[in-house]
Design a protein around this motif. Sequence first.
Motif: not given
Length: 120
Positions: A29-39, A49-56
């Motif tokens: 999981f920590t190898n990935y940046q996560m994001a949300w999209f909508r349609q 929105a997006s968050v990097n691997w550490s949440g920083e």
Amino acid sequence: QVQLVESGGGLVQAGGSLRLSCAASGGTFTNYQMAWFRQAPGKERQFVASVNWSGEFINYADFVKGRFTISRDNAKNTAYLQMNSLKPEDTGVYYCAAVQNGMGSRYDYWGQGTQVTVSS
């Protein structure tokens, strides 16, 4: 290869709140940046929105600043989107996405989406 499963969508009245979850499996999981999209119906998918691997490092689309909060729990392999003060225009299918660290914003892993409907 990471698999993503969203949950937490539903029907809510304007002004209400929902928390979306995105459970990841099949990768570190920590190898990935996560994001949300909508349609929204009839519209193109848009970044939320997006968050990097550490949440920083976190980024938000202007239309959700002050209302939505993205977070992640690396111990649970899960990303979240807390949505407050929801508006009817927030209605749509919300997708979780992931991109490997260092690959910019070329998200190439997607969940199936969860429907959010905000009634007026």
